[in-house]
Design an enzyme around this catalytic site. Structure first.
Site, PDB file in Angstrom:
ATOM      1  N   TRP A 138       0.864  -1.188   0.000  1.00  0.00           N
ATOM      2  CA  TRP A 138       0.000   0.000   0.000  1.00  0.00           C
ATOM      3  C   TRP A 138       0.902   1.240   0.000  1.00  0.00           C
ATOM      4  O   TRP A 138       1.833   1.333   0.809  1.00  0.00           O
ATOM      5  CB  TRP A 138      -0.892  -0.043   1.248  1.00  0.00           C
ATOM      6  CG  TRP A 138      -1.803   1.135   1.406  1.00  0.00           C
ATOM      7  CD1 TRP A 138      -2.606   1.692   0.462  1.00  0.00           C
ATOM      8  CD2 TRP A 138      -2.017   1.888   2.610  1.00  0.00           C
ATOM      9  NE1 TRP A 138      -3.314   2.738   1.007  1.00  0.00           N
ATOM     10  CE2 TRP A 138      -2.971   2.878   2.314  1.00  0.00           C
ATOM     11  CE3 TRP A 138      -1.501   1.807   3.906  1.00  0.00           C
ATOM     12  CZ2 TRP A 138      -3.425   3.789   3.271  1.00  0.00           C
ATOM     13  CZ3 TRP A 138      -1.939   2.707   4.848  1.00  0.00           C
ATOM     14  CH2 TRP A 138      -2.890   3.691   4.529  1.00  0.00           C
ATOM     15  N   ASP A 219      -0.830  -5.597   9.484  1.00  0.00           N
ATOM     16  CA  ASP A 219      -1.809  -4.607   9.040  1.00  0.00           C
ATOM     17  C   ASP A 219      -3.038  -5.388   8.594  1.00  0.00           C
ATOM     18  O   ASP A 219      -2.976  -6.168   7.640  1.00  0.00           O
ATOM     19  CB  ASP A 219      -1.229  -3.791   7.873  1.00  0.00           C
ATOM     20  CG  ASP A 219      -2.203  -2.718   7.379  1.00  0.00           C
ATOM     21  OD1 ASP A 219      -3.336  -2.647   7.903  1.00  0.00           O
ATOM     22  OD2 ASP A 219      -1.819  -1.947   6.475  1.00  0.00           O
ATOM     23  N   LYS A 255     -13.320  -0.948   5.750  1.00  0.00           N
ATOM     24  CA  LYS A 255     -13.898  -1.778   4.689  1.00  0.00           C
ATOM     25  C   LYS A 255     -14.903  -2.783   5.244  1.00  0.00           C
ATOM     26  O   LYS A 255     -16.006  -2.904   4.725  1.00  0.00           O
ATOM     27  CB  LYS A 255     -12.812  -2.553   3.939  1.00  0.00           C
ATOM     28  CG  LYS A 255     -11.476  -1.875   3.841  1.00  0.00           C
ATOM     29  CD  LYS A 255     -11.430  -0.845   2.751  1.00  0.00           C
ATOM     30  CE  LYS A 255     -10.186   0.000   2.930  1.00  0.00           C
ATOM     31  NZ  LYS A 255      -9.552   0.365   1.709  1.00  0.00           N
TER      32      LYS A 255
HETATM   33  N1  PGU Z   1      -3.694  -0.663   5.185  1.00  0.00           N
HETATM   34  C1  PGU Z   1      -3.962  -1.104   3.950  1.00  0.00           C
HETATM   35  C2  PGU Z   1      -3.282  -2.324   3.459  1.00  0.00           C
HETATM   36  C3  PGU Z   1      -4.917  -0.438   3.162  1.00  0.00           C
HETATM   37  O1  PGU Z   1      -5.183  -0.901   1.946  1.00  0.00           O
HETATM   38  C4  PGU Z   1      -5.542   0.721   3.655  1.00  0.00           C
HETATM   39  C5  PGU Z   1      -6.534   1.482   2.839  1.00  0.00           C
HETATM   40  C6  PGU Z   1      -5.213   1.132   4.954  1.00  0.00           C
HETATM   41  C7  PGU Z   1      -4.282   0.414   5.689  1.00  0.00           C
HETATM   42  C8  PGU Z   1      -5.814   2.334   5.616  1.00  0.00           C
HETATM   43  O2  PGU Z   1      -7.149   2.311   5.747  1.00  0.00           O
HETATM   44  P1  PGU Z   1      -7.944   3.260   6.750  1.00  0.00           P
HETATM   45  O3  PGU Z   1      -8.972   3.915   5.908  1.00  0.00           O
HETATM   46  O4  PGU Z   1      -6.983   4.224   7.336  1.00  0.00           O
HETATM   47  O5  PGU Z   1      -8.486   2.321   7.752  1.00  0.00           O
HETATM   48  N2  PGU Z   1      -6.333   1.497   1.474  1.00  0.00           N
HETATM   49  C9  PGU Z   1      -7.375   1.822   0.508  1.00  0.00           C
HETATM   50  C10 PGU Z   1      -8.120   3.109   0.820  1.00  0.00           C
HETATM   51  C11 PGU Z   1      -7.592   4.361   0.254  1.00  0.00           C
HETATM   52  C12 PGU Z   1      -6.311   4.787   0.905  1.00  0.00           C
HETATM   53  O6  PGU Z   1      -5.286   4.713   0.208  1.00  0.00           O
HETATM   54  O7  PGU Z   1      -6.326   5.171   2.075  1.00  0.00           O
HETATM   55  C13 PGU Z   1      -6.782   1.742  -0.873  1.00  0.00           C
HETATM   56  O8  PGU Z   1      -7.509   2.030  -1.841  1.00  0.00           O
HETATM   57  O9  PGU Z   1      -5.639   1.308  -1.017  1.00  0.00           O
END
Ligand code: PGU
Length: 409
Positions: A138, A219, A255
């Site tokens: 990410w 995570d 999510k």
């Molecule tokens: N960890 C991972 C692996 C994730 O994919 C995401 C969110 C988070 C943590 C953080 O999520 P929180 O909203 O803080 O609980 N990834 C999504 C959402 C958009 C973003 O980049 O924040 C994504 O599309 O990759």
């Protein structure tokens, strides 16, 4: 003397949009009605609409109608009931670590905030400041940990040739890491690749991490989204807790409960014993207090209301499974549509990968072609959010992929 219109910030240069959230900005600016946002990992219904779970609506009604509820500050560590229930959800109701009282859990601002608080705690109190993150991962991980005061290195994870796990590369890189180094692991539904280790591979990873004295930092942003089962998606984590060793865990309800904007999450640190856990918690408070003082009350109250009530919990698991199943069905439909068009290449990874994303293998040039010509928005690394797709839009996406692959080989 400068003129009154001169800004003290005249030298500030415009920053780039975020590689993931910036995709939504570009999408919002596109007036074309056929546009499709497959950038951000956010669940949409078959009608392409954001979803508030029924069980969440019900929990909110209960909260609003309870006149005894007030808006006082929560403690620095958040809502105690929420913290207990969150630890139970990820580690298991019968987790020995919880029963032995050696887990400390603090409510944080969703997954991101939990990672950041955990990172800062480690930078202040842990002897090894290097954290190994998977390649790729990410996009926010390296930024969060660098600003937390850690030094970020990568380990091999994805093999573009097989579009699967580079298991040997991962083991080799973790073997070569210095003793004590921190290792970031995606608990399930790896973002962006959709590729997870098997349970047997997790067991080998666990043995290596423990034998080298590395510190795992999980995570968990997608519990329930990979398989549709909350327990199945927590198996990797529970393997590591079962051996009695220590670890960090960042949980997000963005999510799996659809609470994105409520910013609800938790950081747990599993320690050797209660004594250590208590001291660790006292230091977590010192990390949080100057950062945002205490977390917000509403989202955590929703989660606690659902998790503590058997019937509401059941209802949640059914709604969660329905979201996971719709994503799996989108994989099948997209794969079939691409097969039917005879698009060159092997596209079976669309149905093999799991979780919210397909890591298509499309390159940046093909992605920008699809955005320009088809108004399909996705991240430049070729990741598409399957949760943003609907049956009605599958033919349009298949057309775009076919054109991108055949015109820009
Ligand atoms: N960890 C991972 C692996 C994730 O994919 C995401 C969110 C988070 C943590 C953080 O999520 P929180 O909203 O803080 O609980 N990834 C999504 C959402 C958009 C973003 O980049 O924040 C994504 O599309 O990759």
């Amino acid at each position: 003397m400068s003129a009154p219109s001169d800004s003290a910030f005249a030298h500030v240069v415009r920053a780039h949009e975020d590689p993931i959230l910036g995709v939504t900005v570009a999408y919002n600016n596109d007036p074309n009605p056929v546009k499709l946002n497959l950038g951000v990992g956010a669940y949409r219904t078959e009608e392409g609409k954001p979803l508030v779970l029924n069980v969440v609506r019900r929990a909110e009604e209960i909260l609003v109608s309870n006149k005894a509820r007030v808006k006082e500050y929560l403690p620095i560590t958040g809502l105690a009931e929420f913290n207990k229930l969150s630890a139970k959800l990820i580690f298991g109701a019968d987790s020995p670590a919880i029963q032995e009282g050696r887990v400390t859990t603090v409510q944080c601002l969703s997954g991101t905030g939990s990672l950041r608080v955990g990172g800062e705690f480690l930078a202040r109190h842990y002897h090894e400041h290097t954290i190994y993150i998977p390649l790729p991962t990410w996009g926010n991980h390296p930024k969060v940990f660098t600003l937390a005061g850690l030094s970020v290195k990568t380990y091999r994870y994805y093999d573009p040739e097989t579009r699967g796990l580079n298991f040997q590369g991962m083991l080799d890189d973790l073997s070569a890491a210095p003793t004590g180094a921190i290792v970031l692991l995606h608990a399930c539904a790896h973002n962006p690749t959709g590729v997870d280790p098997t349970l047997e591979q997790w067991e080998k990873i666990r043995q290596l991490i423990r034998s080298k004295g590395l510190l795992p930092f999980f995570d968990s942003a997608y519990q329930g989204f990979a398989s549709g089962s909350l327990d199945a998606d927590a198996k990797s984590v529970r393997l590591f807790v079962a051996d009695g060793g220590e670890l960090l865990m960042a949980q997000s309800y963005a999510k799996n409960m659809g609470l994105y904007g409520e910013r609800v999450g938790a950081l747990s640190i599993v320690c050797r014993n209660t004594e250590v856990a208590g001291r660790v918690e006292s230091q977590l408070k010192l990390v949080i207090r100057p950062m945002y003082s205490s977390p917000p009350i509403h989202g955590a109250s929703i989660v606690a209301t659902i998790l503590k009530d058997r019937q509401m919990f059941e209802e949640w698991t059914i709604e969660l499974k329905a979201m996971a199943d719709r994503i799996i069905s989108m994989r099948k439909q997209l794969f079939d549509a691409i097969q039917a068009k005879g698009t060159p290449g092997d596209w079976s990874h669309i149905i093999k990968q799991i979780g919210m994303f397909t890591y298509t293998g499309l390159n940046a040039e093909q992605v920008s072609f699809m955005t320009r010509e088809y108004h399909i928005y996705m991240t430049a690394d070729g990741r598409i959010s399957m949760a943003g797709l609907s049956s009605q839009k599958v033919p349009h996406l298949a057309d775009a992929i076919h054109a991108a692959v055949t015109k820009l080989a």
